[in-house]
Design an enzyme around this catalytic site. Structure first.
Site, PDB file in Angstrom:
ATOM      1  N   GLY A  98       0.803  -1.322   0.119  1.00 23.19           N
ATOM      2  CA  GLY A  98      -0.145  -0.674   0.021  1.00 23.19           C
ATOM      3  C   GLY A  98       0.648   1.224   0.224  1.00 23.19           C
ATOM      4  O   GLY A  98       2.241   1.450   0.153  1.00 23.19           O
ATOM      5  N   LEU A 121       0.646   3.622  -2.218  1.00 24.81           N
ATOM      6  CA  LEU A 121       1.315   3.761  -3.484  1.00 24.81           C
ATOM      7  C   LEU A 121       1.631   4.886  -4.203  1.00 24.81           C
ATOM      8  O   LEU A 121       1.103   5.782  -3.542  1.00 24.81           O
ATOM      9  CB  LEU A 121       0.102   3.125  -4.351  1.00 24.81           C
ATOM     10  CG  LEU A 121      -0.337   1.461  -4.002  1.00 24.81           C
ATOM     11  CD1 LEU A 121      -1.432   0.907  -4.897  1.00 24.81           C
ATOM     12  CD2 LEU A 121       0.663   0.362  -3.794  1.00 24.81           C
ATOM     13  N   HIS A 156       4.886   2.487  -7.860  1.00 27.00           N
ATOM     14  CA  HIS A 156       3.984   1.813  -8.222  1.00 27.00           C
ATOM     15  C   HIS A 156       3.241   1.215  -9.136  1.00 27.00           C
ATOM     16  O   HIS A 156       2.702   0.573  -9.720  1.00 27.00           O
ATOM     17  CB  HIS A 156       2.606   1.688  -6.517  1.00 27.00           C
ATOM     18  CG  HIS A 156       3.665   1.398  -5.570  1.00 27.00           C
ATOM     19  ND1 HIS A 156       4.077   2.268  -4.373  1.00 27.00           N
ATOM     20  CD2 HIS A 156       4.403   0.367  -4.566  1.00 27.00           C
ATOM     21  CE1 HIS A 156       4.099   1.305  -3.038  1.00 27.00           C
ATOM     22  NE2 HIS A 156       4.638   0.246  -3.699  1.00 27.00           N
ATOM     23  N   GLN A 188       7.525  -8.443   7.826  1.00 23.80           N
ATOM     24  CA  GLN A 188       8.796  -8.182   7.435  1.00 23.80           C
ATOM     25  C   GLN A 188       8.955  -6.392   8.074  1.00 23.80           C
ATOM     26  O   GLN A 188      10.073  -6.205   7.952  1.00 23.80           O
ATOM     27  CB  GLN A 188       8.435  -6.984   6.043  1.00 23.80           C
ATOM     28  CG  GLN A 188       7.912  -7.945   5.088  1.00 23.80           C
ATOM     29  CD  GLN A 188       7.267  -8.211   4.022  1.00 23.80           C
ATOM     30  OE1 GLN A 188       6.396  -7.904   3.305  1.00 23.80           O
ATOM     31  NE2 GLN A 188       7.676  -6.764   3.511  1.00 23.80           N
ATOM     32  N   GLN A 197      13.149  -3.351  -9.118  1.00 29.85           N
ATOM     33  CA  GLN A 197      14.464  -2.865  -8.702  1.00 29.85           C
ATOM     34  C   GLN A 197      15.394  -2.494  -7.908  1.00 29.85           C
ATOM     35  O   GLN A 197      16.317  -2.682  -7.638  1.00 29.85           O
ATOM     36  CB  GLN A 197      15.463  -2.969 -10.424  1.00 29.85           C
ATOM     37  CG  GLN A 197      14.563  -3.923 -11.315  1.00 29.85           C
ATOM     38  CD  GLN A 197      15.274  -3.866 -12.430  1.00 29.85           C
ATOM     39  OE1 GLN A 197      16.198  -2.972 -12.860  1.00 29.85           O
ATOM     40  NE2 GLN A 197      15.649  -4.330 -13.513  1.00 29.85           N
ATOM     41  N   LYS A 198      14.122  -1.686  -7.521  1.00 31.42           N
ATOM     42  CA  LYS A 198      14.906  -1.115  -6.227  1.00 31.42           C
ATOM     43  C   LYS A 198      15.377  -1.482  -4.713  1.00 31.42           C
ATOM     44  O   LYS A 198      16.037  -1.553  -4.411  1.00 31.42           O
ATOM     45  CB  LYS A 198      13.597   0.063  -5.566  1.00 31.42           C
ATOM     46  CG  LYS A 198      14.434   1.559  -4.528  1.00 31.42           C
ATOM     47  CD  LYS A 198      13.234   2.239  -4.129  1.00 31.42           C
ATOM     48  CE  LYS A 198      12.114   2.067  -3.361  1.00 31.42           C
ATOM     49  NZ  LYS A 198      13.037   1.494  -2.065  1.00 31.42           N
ATOM     50  N   ASP A 199      14.606  -2.759  -4.636  1.00 35.58           N
ATOM     51  CA  ASP A 199      15.055  -3.353  -3.692  1.00 35.58           C
ATOM     52  C   ASP A 199      15.802  -4.342  -4.272  1.00 35.58           C
ATOM     53  O   ASP A 199      14.666  -5.633  -4.774  1.00 35.58           O
ATOM     54  CB  ASP A 199      13.614  -4.025  -3.019  1.00 35.58           C
ATOM     55  CG  ASP A 199      12.530  -2.930  -2.560  1.00 35.58           C
ATOM     56  OD1 ASP A 199      12.390  -2.414  -1.883  1.00 35.58           O
ATOM     57  OD2 ASP A 199      11.778  -2.285  -2.961  1.00 35.58           O
ATOM     58  N   ARG A 207       8.270   5.082   1.795  1.00 38.13           N
ATOM     59  CA  ARG A 207       9.082   5.897   2.755  1.00 38.13           C
ATOM     60  C   ARG A 207       9.363   7.275   3.288  1.00 38.13           C
ATOM     61  O   ARG A 207       9.863   8.317   3.999  1.00 38.13           O
ATOM     62  CB  ARG A 207      10.914   5.168   3.657  1.00 38.13           C
ATOM     63  CG  ARG A 207       9.682   3.538   4.203  1.00 38.13           C
ATOM     64  CD  ARG A 207      11.488   2.590   4.090  1.00 38.13           C
ATOM     65  NE  ARG A 207      10.912   1.949   4.873  1.00 38.13           N
ATOM     66  CZ  ARG A 207      10.461   1.278   5.659  1.00 38.13           C
ATOM     67  NH1 ARG A 207      10.768   2.024   6.553  1.00 38.13           N
ATOM     68  NH2 ARG A 207      10.338  -0.197   6.442  1.00 38.13           N
TER      69      ARG A 207
END
Length: 623
Positions: A373, A375, A379, A403, A495-497, A534
């Site tokens: 969520g 978003l 996203h 997590q 791809q950020k994570d 974040r």
């Protein structure tokens, strides 16, 4: 009015407006033997142009030009024309028998009615040409068509004047004048915009002479279109190459998110849809290929949101076409603008997804975008790619407690389900799975979890113990729910994570899960900050300081700094005016397929994590 010139059939011409068009047409009439008796020129550029193209012609006021002329050429902007004509009529300057010509494309002769009422002869001649305002335009008139509008009795005068200037008269009825001008504007001015956008795309990827690269192609395309019509159309849309069209759209979307400008994307999608529709109407694109191209381009509502709004506002008898389309979409699966079906029960989600997948046919595909969520545009990029590549699309929204570690505040994580649903509605999502913790983990947190192994205990895993076990547990559960449809499942991760993406890929590989993982490139704000939910935690000073992450990664990739210097830059970045700085957790270079430490070399991956204020951010960059 001055005395007629001493040569039979020759007129004393006055030019109002020595712009690019007026000065050139005045010179063309002069070359045909008419005498230019006066010109108006307000700006210095107009005066210079008049001096070059109409030497020795006196620069006069507007009333003086009208008074001296047998033929008055009005070469002023379209919107100024009505006021100029009526103003001269109110002042009594128009004269009986005087020929009054305007060169505006939009207007016929109705705009000259005040002059006609005073006895003048109204003519409209519009040169279908772009002008430089230089002498070279005189030669170009030989290939130029003029849109001619005039009362029948005096139409031959307008046609003769055009022929004298070297042009070709094309009669345009008064009632069709606006459509005539719209067609020319669309074909010429909008062509300039499209070429400008194409030039921009090439320039932004480093092509040094985009005009040279485009030149031969665009000239040939224009020549072919003019000689053969749309039968000459080539390219991926005409071929029904939906995969190429989709990749174009996604690349343009990524560029738009990076630059903050989406005009090229919107133009590409809009023109692509229109091109496909016209190709189908001509029979050069079959219905299957047509549908595939439209799906690759994405929902039309993304680009033309006002079309259905305008139709809906009309007071039409009988059934509303908008309502009928909406009902059809509901039966066959949601389109953009149709609210997705929201379910919270896992078994209901499984059943609904299976039903939608079977309705899509044996070749249908299912896409899944797992999220927590809050978003944002990153996203949206995931969802857009998933929407373009699948017949049925589901998005999960679940704030997974597994997590979050004991020092991480789960309740602080941003949540806006209503806002998320509005965004997903606009993106054309079919199903939203939004369970609560009790529905996802009935009876309490699960005793059996999926372990992330050695990959999950380093880097992010070392700073957040158990984090990746929680990620894999919920992702595996989502995969189990979504793979029972009998159709291929594609799952989309950003791809950020990067570490998370690799770990999910290895889980699928090691456990032989029937899922295709689709990585989606990082989406960045215009200033370079990687988009993240974040980021909402950051105040203005922290937001500015956070830019050190992407800035330093880029410097490292460019070999402007070494690894130790890069770490120092991040760890000493000030937050605002106070003593607080960014706190680096790690900055390392790894092999992207194993996360093993690697040299600063092309193809390897630089990973960074840092705390900015109280917010932990991550980013990465391929070297």
């Amino acid at each position: 009015m001055s005395a007629p010139t001493n040569r039979p059939g020759r007129l004393g011409v006055g030019v109002i407006g020595a712009g690019r068009v007026g000065a050139v047409l005045g010179a063309a009439l002069r070359a045909a033997g008419h005498a230019v008796v006066g010109v108006t020129a307000v700006s210095q550029a107009s005066r210079d142009r008049a001096e070059i193209l109409l030497p020795e012609v006196p620069v006069l006021t507007v009333p003086e030009v009208v008074e001296r002329s047998e033929l008055v050429l009005l070469a002023v902007p379209d919107d100024q024309l009505p006021g100029l004509v009526s103003g001269l009529a109110e002042a009594g300057h128009w004269q009986a028998g005087q020929i009054v010509i305007h060169v505006a494309g939009r207007w016929g002769t109705s705009v000259l009615e005040p002059a006609r009422a005073a006895g003048a002869i109204p003519l409209a001649i519009h040169p279908a040409m772009t002008f430089t305002g230089m002498s070279l335009d005189l030669d170009r008139l030989a290939d130029c068509s003029f849109g001619v509008t005039a009362p029948a009795a005096v139409l031959p005068i307008a046609q003769a004047l055009v022929v004298e200037m070297g042009g070709e008269p094309v009669v345009v009825p008064e009632a069709d004048r606006v459509l005539y001008h719209a067609g020319l504007t669309h074909g010429a001015n909008h062509l300039s915009t499209l070429v400008g956008q194409a030039t921009q795309v090439l320039r932004e990827i480093g092509v040094e002479q985009p005009d040279r690269v485009l030149g031969a192609l665009t000239r040939a395309s224009l020549d072919n279109a003019l000689s053969s019509g749309e039968a000459a159309l080539t390219g991926p849309v005409a071929r029904g190459d939906a995969g190429t069209v989709r990749e174009h759209r996604l690349a343009l979307a990524e560029a738009a998110l990076a630059s903050g400008r989406d005009d090229v994307l919107r133009a590409y999608v809009s023109m692509g849809r229109i091109t496909a529709e016209r190709a189908q109407e001509r029979g050069t694109l079959d219905s299957t290929a047509h549908a595939a191209v439209l799906q690759a381009l994405g929902p039309a509502d993304h680009v033309l949101p006002t079309v259905t709004d305008e139709i809906a506002d009309l007071d039409l008898p009988g059934e509303s076409p908008v309502a009928a389309d909406t009902e059809a979409d509901t039966e066959a699966g949601s389109g953009a603008g149709s609210a997705p079906v929201v379910v919270t029960d896992p078994e209901e989600f499984r059943a609904l997804l299976r039903e939608r997948a079977q309705a899509a046919g044996p070749e249908g595909t299912v896409g899944l975008v797992p999220t927590m969520g809050a978003l944002h545009d990153g996203h949206s990029h995931l969802v857009e790619q998933a929407r373009a590549e699948n017949d049925v699309l589901a998005v999960s929204i679940f704030l997974n407690p597994l997590q979050f570690g004991p020092t991480e505040d789960l309740s602080r994580y941003p949540a806006d389900l209503d806002g998320d649903l509005a965004r997903l509605t606009d993106l054309g999502v079919d199903i939203v799975f939004a369970p609560g913790v009790e529905q996802m983990y009935p009876g309490g947190l699960p005793l059996i979890r999926v372990g992330s192994g050695d990959l999950g205990t380093q880097l992010e895993g070392a700073s957040r113990p158990g984090h990746f076990d929680g990620v894999l547990t919920v992702v595996a559960k989502l995969f189990v729910l979504a793979t029972g449809t009998g159709r291929p499942l594609q799952a989309y991760f950003g791809q950020k994570d990067a570490q998370q993406l690799l770990i999910v890929q290895r889980m699928v590989r090691d456990l032989n899960l029937d899922v295709r993982i689709r990585p989606v490139p990082i989406v960045r704000a215009p200033d370079g900050l990687a988009l993240s939910s974040r980021n909402a935690y950051l105040n203005d000073d922290e937001r500015a300081a956070a830019l050190v992450l992407s800035r330093t990664l880029q410097a490292l990739a460019a070999r402007e700094v070494d690894l130790d210097q890069a770490r120092h830059l991040i760890d000493t970045e000030s937050i605002g005016q106070g003593p607080q700085t960014v706190e680096l957790d790690y900055l390392t270079v790894v092999d992207p397929s194993t996360l093993a430490p690697a040299d600063v070399a092309p193809g390897n991956l630089a990973l960074v994590a840092a705390r900015v204020g109280t917010t932990r951010l991550i980013d990465n960059w391929t070297l």
